[in-house]
Design an enzyme around this catalytic site. Structure first.
Site, short mmCIF file in Angstrom:
data_model
loop_
_atom_site.label_atom_id
_atom_site.label_comp_id
_atom_site.label_asym_id
_atom_site.label_seq_id
_atom_site.Cartn_x
_atom_site.Cartn_y
_atom_site.Cartn_z
N THR A 338 -28.21 -41.97 -8.84
CA THR A 338 -29.21 -41.96 -9.91
C THR A 338 -28.94 -40.82 -10.88
O THR A 338 -29.01 -40.99 -12.11
CB THR A 338 -30.63 -41.81 -9.33
OG1 THR A 338 -30.88 -42.89 -8.42
CG2 THR A 338 -31.68 -41.83 -10.42
N TRP A 341 -25.78 -41.68 -12.84
CA TRP A 341 -26.06 -42.73 -13.83
C TRP A 341 -26.63 -42.14 -15.12
O TRP A 341 -26.33 -42.62 -16.21
CB TRP A 341 -27.06 -43.73 -13.24
CG TRP A 341 -27.43 -44.85 -14.17
CD1 TRP A 341 -26.80 -46.05 -14.33
CD2 TRP A 341 -28.54 -44.88 -15.10
NE1 TRP A 341 -27.44 -46.82 -15.29
CE2 TRP A 341 -28.51 -46.12 -15.77
CE3 TRP A 341 -29.55 -43.97 -15.41
CZ2 TRP A 341 -29.45 -46.48 -16.72
CZ3 TRP A 341 -30.49 -44.33 -16.37
CH2 TRP A 341 -30.43 -45.57 -17.02
N HIS A 342 -27.43 -41.08 -15.00
CA HIS A 342 -28.10 -40.55 -16.17
C HIS A 342 -27.17 -39.80 -17.12
O HIS A 342 -27.48 -39.71 -18.32
CB HIS A 342 -29.26 -39.64 -15.75
CG HIS A 342 -30.52 -40.38 -15.48
ND1 HIS A 342 -30.80 -40.95 -14.24
CD2 HIS A 342 -31.58 -40.68 -16.27
CE1 HIS A 342 -31.98 -41.55 -14.30
NE2 HIS A 342 -32.46 -41.41 -15.50
N GLY A 343 -26.09 -39.27 -16.63
CA GLY A 343 -25.22 -38.58 -17.57
C GLY A 343 -24.05 -37.87 -16.91
O GLY A 343 -24.05 -37.61 -15.71
N PHE A 491 -28.19 -42.74 -22.84
CA PHE A 491 -27.78 -43.15 -21.52
C PHE A 491 -27.27 -44.57 -21.50
O PHE A 491 -26.82 -45.03 -20.48
CB PHE A 491 -28.94 -43.00 -20.53
CG PHE A 491 -29.46 -41.59 -20.44
CD1 PHE A 491 -28.58 -40.54 -20.23
CD2 PHE A 491 -30.80 -41.31 -20.59
CE1 PHE A 491 -29.03 -39.23 -20.16
CE2 PHE A 491 -31.26 -40.01 -20.52
CZ PHE A 491 -30.38 -38.98 -20.30
#
Length: 491
Positions: A338, A341-343, A491
């Site tokens: 997670t 995934w965000h950056g 994102f």
């Protein structure tokens, strides 16, 4: 994304909405939506619209290879192969199809990795091994994380249930490119929207609800998120080690509120637009700051993402079916993903792991979810504290700055003149009222008031008038404000 909110409100949206109100076949409306969505994306990302189309073509082909037709070509009785492996999920087991699925996952994740993480990986290698590998500087396509996950959802769903195969490429393209939720979600599963593509109806009640929901999101963005963002931005540029706890806590709380109202506002607008065009998207936020544990927080925050990871990562890893240790490892792994995934920054990974560790501790050591009655406020304060500290790292440019920021929040209790000056400068009457409103409405107060209003005879009229007034205020604000994109556009 360069596509301005004013142009969207005054030109693009009315034209597309008007065309879809015409008495024309649904398949023609779908084509209109596809063309509008491609134009919408190309307006801000003229080159990367080709990437999105290529992704839709590739995943359409994977879907055909994994679909019911391919199983029949193998002369296998489809009904005897379909077995319940996970709750509510059907999967057909053949080596050929598993190989196709692996290729599809590698291609999708690989594409996301190249565009989003190449510079991060090479930069980390340079830092660790003291090398000097040149960074390619690949620009990040807007919304690539969202449409990649939607494409993966389609392919995996077809693998699990071949009867979900879509033979019409335009339906897959519409699903992946649909402009209301294209650039910042919510992440929509194909199985949730498949029926609506060719069977939805636009009725007055749905459109009315959608318009009000869209206005609600726009108002939250313009009058709450942007104000909170202005305060947070002015503080996160400071050399925070030179200030006291007062501006640090103000900046942290304002950013925590900004990101909630900013992202939930986009979700409101996307869900509202969906209703206007006859689609029903699932809720993406449910007042997460009213949660009394981090586990509950993630049942309420970015629901489409947490549901995606649960269904496509956590459950296939074994979920909670392989013992306590494996369960907690699975949770930590999901929160690691997670964060990634965000950056492409270690700050996002640390943010994810803070939430992962909090989840594990709640499962094993801290029985925060056992609090009952009036003691639940302790759980709510704890949730605010964890979320706020974690968001400091989410917002920080580096882990070292995040550590300095958190250190200032908890250790620099003095009150010097410069810190007080910064605090008072930001806490003018307008900002104070907005901050108070943001805290209050982060709890489910507005929805309760709305329910009470609609229960009354004249409630719908009051809501309609309030919605119209809010739209006028937003238009005035848009005409005078500089462009301020939604946080999750990156994102």
């Amino acid at each position: 994304m360069v596509f301005s909110s004013a142009v969207f409100l005054f030109a693009f949206l009315p034209i597309v909405f008007g065309l879809c109100l015409l008495p024309i076949p649904l398949r023609v409306k779908n084509i209109i939506l596809i063309l509008a969505s491609l134009f919408f994306y190309a307006y801000g990302e003229p080159v990367y619209v080709i990437l999105m189309i290529a992704s839709s073509i590739a995943n359409y082909i994977f879907g055909r290879l994994l679909g019911a037709g391919s199983v029949r070509k193998l002369d296998v009785d489809l009904d005897t192969l379909i077995a319940e492996k996970y709750v509510g999920i059907k999967e057909v087991k053949t080596p050929y199809r598993k190989f196709i699925l692996v290729i599809a996952i590698i291609l999708n994740i690989g594409t996301l990795g190249v565009f989003k993480y190449t510079d991060f990986i090479l930069g980390s290698i340079n830092d660790f091994f003291k090398t000097d590998i040149p960074l390619p500087g690949i620009a990040l396509p807007i919304g690539i994380s969202f449409f990649t996950f939607q494409a993966l959802s389609y392919v995996i769903d077809v693998y699990r249930n071949p009867k979900l195969e879509q033979k019409n490429y335009l339906a897959v393209l519409l699903y992946i490119s649909m402009f209301p939720q294209l650039v910042a979600g919510p992440i929509v599963k194909y199985s949730d929207i498949e029926y609506q593509i060719y069977n939805r109806k636009q009725n007055t009640d749905e459109m009315y609800e959608g318009i009000l929901r869209f206005i609600k999101g726009l108002f939250k963005k313009m009058f709450i998120a942007n104000v909170m963002g202005g305060i947070a931005d002015s503080i996160f540029v400071l050399d925070i080690k030179n200030y006291s706890f007062l501006p640090a806590w103000l900046g942290a709380i304002c950013y925590t509120l900004q990101i909630y109202f900013d992202f939930s506002a986009y979700s409101d607008m996307a869900i509202g637009l969906g209703h206007m065009f006859g689609f029903t998207f699932k809720e993406n936020f449910d007042h997460p700051y009213s949660a009394t544990s981090i586990k509950e927080y993630w049942d309420r925050w970015h629901i489409s993402l947490s549901s995606w990871f649960k269904e496509y990562v956590y459950v296939p890893l074994g979920g909670n079916r392989k013992g306590k240790v494996r369960t907690e490892f699975n949770k930590l792994f999901v929160f690691l993903l997670t964060g990634i995934w965000h950056g492409a920054n270690w700050t996002f990974i640390l943010w994810g792991m803070i939430h992962g560790v909090a989840n594990v501790l709640e499962d094993t050591i801290i029985p925060i979810d056992k609090l009952k009655g009036k003691l639940k406020f302790i759980g709510n304060i704890y949730t605010w504290l964890i979320a706020t500290v974690a968001f400091v790292f989410f917002r920080a440019d580096s882990i070292s700055y995040g550590l300095d920021f958190v250190g200032t929040m908890f250790t620099r209790w003095g009150l010097d003149k410069s810190s007080l000056s910064i605090f008072l400068e930001q806490m003018n009457i307008y900002n104070m009222i907005t901050l108070l409103a943001a805290i209050i409405f982060s709890y489910p107060i507005a929805s309760r008031l709305g329910s009470k209003l609609t229960a009354k005879k004249k409630g719908e009229i009051v809501l309609a008038v309030a919605g119209f007034a809010a739209l006028i205020l937003c238009i005035f604000r848009l005409s005078s404000a500089s462009y301020n994109p939604f946080i999750y556009f990156r994102f």
